[in-house]
Each structure stands twice: as C-alpha cells, then as structure tokens.
Design a protein around this motif. Structure first.
Motif, PDB file in Angstrom:
ATOM      1  N   ASP A   1      -2.985   1.105  -3.922  1.00  0.00           N
ATOM      2  CA  ASP A   1      -3.516   1.484  -4.747  1.00  0.00           C
ATOM      3  C   ASP A   1      -2.664   0.958  -5.954  1.00  0.00           C
ATOM      4  O   ASP A   1      -3.627   0.691  -6.879  1.00  0.00           O
ATOM      5  N   ASP A   2      -1.591   0.613  -6.585  1.00  0.00           N
ATOM      6  CA  ASP A   2      -1.064   0.096  -7.271  1.00  0.00           C
ATOM      7  C   ASP A   2      -0.569  -1.517  -7.366  1.00  0.00           C
ATOM      8  O   ASP A   2      -0.482  -1.464  -6.740  1.00  0.00           O
ATOM      9  N   PRO A   3      -1.636  -2.308  -8.152  1.00  0.00           N
ATOM     10  CA  PRO A   3      -1.609  -3.276  -8.171  1.00  0.00           C
ATOM     11  C   PRO A   3       0.098  -4.705  -8.594  1.00  0.00           C
ATOM     12  O   PRO A   3      -0.038  -5.422  -8.443  1.00  0.00           O
ATOM     13  N   GLU A   4       0.689  -3.473  -9.158  1.00  0.00           N
ATOM     14  CA  GLU A   4       2.523  -3.858  -9.486  1.00  0.00           C
ATOM     15  C   GLU A   4       3.262  -4.089  -8.318  1.00  0.00           C
ATOM     16  O   GLU A   4       4.063  -4.904  -8.154  1.00  0.00           O
ATOM     17  N   TRP A   5       3.135  -3.331  -7.379  1.00  0.00           N
ATOM     18  CA  TRP A   5       4.034  -2.717  -6.512  1.00  0.00           C
ATOM     19  C   TRP A   5       3.849  -2.829  -5.161  1.00  0.00           C
ATOM     20  O   TRP A   5       1.985  -1.757  -4.749  1.00  0.00           O
ATOM     21  N   SER A   6       4.069  -2.856  -3.959  1.00  0.00           N
ATOM     22  CA  SER A   6       3.951  -2.249  -3.049  1.00  0.00           C
ATOM     23  C   SER A   6       4.959  -2.218  -1.340  1.00  0.00           C
ATOM     24  O   SER A   6       5.776  -3.389  -2.100  1.00  0.00           O
ATOM     25  N   LEU A   7       4.593  -1.064  -1.213  1.00  0.00           N
ATOM     26  CA  LEU A   7       5.606  -0.780  -0.026  1.00  0.00           C
ATOM     27  C   LEU A   7       5.587  -2.264   1.298  1.00  0.00           C
ATOM     28  O   LEU A   7       4.539  -2.428   1.112  1.00  0.00           O
ATOM     29  N   PRO A   8       6.397  -2.122   2.546  1.00  0.00           N
ATOM     30  CA  PRO A   8       6.161  -3.032   3.362  1.00  0.00           C
ATOM     31  C   PRO A   8       5.134  -2.788   4.858  1.00  0.00           C
ATOM     32  O   PRO A   8       4.587  -1.447   4.371  1.00  0.00           O
ATOM     33  N   ASP A   9       4.106  -3.343   4.963  1.00  0.00           N
ATOM     34  CA  ASP A   9       3.102  -3.401   5.859  1.00  0.00           C
ATOM     35  C   ASP A   9       4.052  -2.793   7.056  1.00  0.00           C
ATOM     36  O   ASP A   9       3.514  -1.744   7.721  1.00  0.00           O
ATOM     37  N   ASP A  10       5.180  -2.886   7.047  1.00  0.00           N
ATOM     38  CA  ASP A  10       5.501  -2.214   8.800  1.00  0.00           C
ATOM     39  C   ASP A  10       6.590  -1.487   8.283  1.00  0.00           C
ATOM     40  O   ASP A  10       8.172  -1.366   7.830  1.00  0.00           O
ATOM     41  N   LEU A  11       5.918  -0.688   7.370  1.00  0.00           N
ATOM     42  CA  LEU A  11       7.261   0.616   6.223  1.00  0.00           C
ATOM     43  C   LEU A  11       8.131   1.469   7.945  1.00  0.00           C
ATOM     44  O   LEU A  11       8.942   1.731   7.773  1.00  0.00           O
ATOM     45  N   ALA A  12       7.728   1.798   9.073  1.00  0.00           N
ATOM     46  CA  ALA A  12       8.326   1.788   9.943  1.00  0.00           C
ATOM     47  C   ALA A  12      10.223   1.625  10.678  1.00  0.00           C
ATOM     48  O   ALA A  12      10.837   1.635  10.666  1.00  0.00           O
ATOM     49  N   ALA A  13       9.578  -0.007  10.155  1.00  0.00           N
ATOM     50  CA  ALA A  13      10.771  -0.941  10.884  1.00  0.00           C
ATOM     51  C   ALA A  13      11.795  -0.810   9.156  1.00  0.00           C
ATOM     52  O   ALA A  13      12.948  -0.550  10.040  1.00  0.00           O
ATOM     53  N   ALA A  14      11.148  -0.696   8.444  1.00  0.00           N
ATOM     54  CA  ALA A  14      11.614  -0.780   7.207  1.00  0.00           C
ATOM     55  C   ALA A  14      12.323   0.482   7.193  1.00  0.00           C
ATOM     56  O   ALA A  14      13.940   0.194   7.070  1.00  0.00           O
ATOM     57  N   ARG A  15      11.950   1.664   7.221  1.00  0.00           N
ATOM     58  CA  ARG A  15      12.806   2.916   7.515  1.00  0.00           C
ATOM     59  C   ARG A  15      13.644   3.395   8.755  1.00  0.00           C
ATOM     60  O   ARG A  15      14.879   3.424   9.051  1.00  0.00           O
ATOM     61  N   LYS A  16      13.308   2.456   9.829  1.00  0.00           N
ATOM     62  CA  LYS A  16      14.104   2.516  11.347  1.00  0.00           C
ATOM     63  C   LYS A  16      15.992   1.804  10.588  1.00  0.00           C
ATOM     64  O   LYS A  16      16.828   2.278  11.581  1.00  0.00           O
ATOM     65  N   ALA A  17      15.445   0.524  10.167  1.00  0.00           N
ATOM     66  CA  ALA A  17      15.879  -0.537   9.642  1.00  0.00           C
ATOM     67  C   ALA A  17      17.497   0.169   8.949  1.00  0.00           C
ATOM     68  O   ALA A  17      18.875   0.177   8.911  1.00  0.00           O
TER      69      ALA A  17
END
Length: 318
Positions: free
Chosen positions: A15-31
């Motif tokens: 919802d925030d146009p200035e930033w966004s987290l990875p679409d594959d957040l689960a993979a980023a967390r695991k890494a």
C-alpha cells in the motif's frame, strides 16, 4: 508457511508507493536466517536466554562498542551473577563499576540496580516476559524492553536500531521515517521468531550493510533483492555520531563519581581541583559549572549536595 501467510507476505508494504518488500519474502527470510546461523560474531549474550544477562548486555551496549562490552559484561556478572546479588549490592559499588569500565552515563547503573530490586521485590525474582511488562522496570524503555523480550523470551516485535534502518533504507527503499521503518521491520520479521530474526538483521547491518558496504566480501544474503546493490547507490539515513568522550560532560560526571568513591565527602573546590586541572572557583569551569554537574547527578540519585555551610559539600548517595 500457509497460503494465507504467503499472500500476506507478498502484500507487505504494497500500500505504500515509496517502498515494497520482496514478493518472495519467505525466501528472503530463509536466506538471512541461514546466513546468520552459518556464521556470526560470537558475543556471549547471544549464547544465553537469561533475561538478566541480556538486560545487562543491552544497557551496557547503549554507549559502548560491543567488543568493549564483552569484558565488562563478564566481569559484572562474575561479581553480581543474579538479580538477587545485584539488588543486595551497595549502589555506590555498582555505579563505581560503571565508572571504572567507562560504560557511559552512571545513572544507567543506578537504574539497573533498581530494576534488579524490582524484579526481586515485585516479581518474586522472575522477569516480565513481554515488552509492555518489561517497560515497568526502572530505566527500561521501549527499545530495551523489546530486545529483552526478543532475545530472552522470543516474544518481541522487530528491533529497529540504526543498523536495521540502514538495511531497510538500502535494500527496500524504505523512507527515512521512523514509522515507516517500524512498519517495514515488523513486516519483514517472521511471526514467532524474534530471537533469531532480530539477531540476524542486526548482524546484517553490523557486518555487511555497514556505512561502507561489504556486500560481496561477507556474502550478503540479500543481494538479489537489494535495491542499493542493484543500483550501486548506497546512500543511507544520517547516522548520528556519538560526541567525543574526552572532555565531555559525561567524562566529568564519571570523574566526580570516581573521586567521591575515594573520599567520604569533599568540599566543592577540593572536588573541582581533583577532577580537572583547569578548575578555578570563579572561572569558566568553576563552582557554577561544577554545581550544575552535581545537580544533574543529584537528580539522577547519585550524589547529595549539602549547602548548609559556607561551601557546598558533595558526597555519594548510599
């Protein structure tokens, strides 16, 4: 992870146009977690879930480099290994330890002593386990309460310190705004894993995403998602610099405490000449300056100033 959780992860920050987290957040967390668990700095407070030991490390770390905290932390716990031991200690001895180890403002030692007393007298020796309860302890603010809840009880929110802000700003274009950092940090953290997650993301900022980034050198696990790594723009929010200790008000507060430990009491001029070579009663650094310093220490419950005679007398509070 459920499909619902995966969908929520994908929408985090959307919802925030200035930033966004990875679409594959689960993979980023695991890494990130795997990177941290494979190799990280071996601070002894990371090897315990004792809330007292963690609280001591958090309070000591507020104004001291972590490498220097290790020896002080171990010596402190050797001397006062439990909250019961600390609560029974003479507060002047605790404050003196703080001064001897150059651990920053001495009122933090006083508050730590009072917090230990609260744990013993109000909580039957058992710490509160959540951030709200921990904030009821003397001198424990929101950040410290959350850190203790996270590392001792795995029951905290995301920790947001300078390192975490720098990571979020560079990796995901989170704006330099405290509310945005708080939102992003909590969206990033997997539920129920505050202990490992907060350690991991602070480690990332502490060894990889430093002011001068070391992405490839330390194998940053977020390079494939990091906007700064992809663009080459490693600007970051302004990092406040800690004022020099030498010649600071903090240094002279410590000298006052150290000197008053050596003497039962001192008249103000005798004290002044012992804490700085340029002390002159009527000079820039004279009685008025020293009385202001003593009043601050009195407000913190560390010294008493007796003004009943011709010259004020200073002594440690007991």
């Amino acid at each position: 992870m459920s499909d619902v959780e995966s969908a929520e992860d994908a929408d985090a920050g959307e919802d925030d146009p200035e930033w966004s987290l990875p679409d594959d957040l689960a993979a980023a967390r695991k890494a990130l977690i795997e990177w941290y668990e494979a190799d990280h700095r071996a601070f002894p407070w990371r090897e315990t879930d004792d809330p007292y030991e963690i609280l001591v490390s958090e309070v000591m770390s507020q104004q001291t480099q972590l490498d220097r905290v290790v020896d002080a932390w171990e010596a402190f716990l050797d001397r006062w290994p439990t909250t019961a031991d600390l609560a029974a200690a003479d507060r002047a001895d605790v404050v003196g330890f703080w001064t001897d180890h150059s651990l920053g403002y001495n009122n933090r030692a006083k508050y730590l002593h009072e917090a230990a007393t609260q744990v013993e007298t109000e909580y039957d020796g058992a710490f509160p386990t959540d951030p709200d309860g921990l904030q009821d302890l003397m001198g424990v603010g929101p950040y410290t309460a959350n850190a203790v809840a996270s590392f001792a009880f795995n029951a905290g929110d995301a920790v947001v310190d300078t390192n975490v802000k720098r990571v979020a700003y560079r990796a995901f274009d989170v704006p330099d705004d405290d509310a945005a950092f708080e939102t992003a940090a909590n969206d990033l953290m997997p539920a129920g894993e505050s202990r490992v997650w907060n350690n991991a993301i602070m480690e990332l900022g502490g060894v990889a995403c430093t002011q001068t980034p070391r992405c490839d050198e330390v194998g940053c696990p977020w390079r494939e998602w990091c906007h700064a790594y992809q663009s080459g723009d490693f600007t970051a929010p302004d990092v406040p610099t800690q004022p020099s200790f030498e010649g600071s008000r903090r240094q002279f507060r410590g000298r006052v405490i150290g000197t008053l430990r050596e003497y039962d009491e001192l008249a103000i001029d005798a004290l002044g000449h012992r804490i700085r070579v340029d002390y002159a009663p009527d000079g820039e650094y004279g009685r008025e300056w020293l009385l202001g310093l003593l009043e601050d220490l009195a407000d913190d419950g560390l010294v008493d100033v007796d003004r009943s005679g011709d010259e004020p007398i200073a002594r440690l509070q007991r």
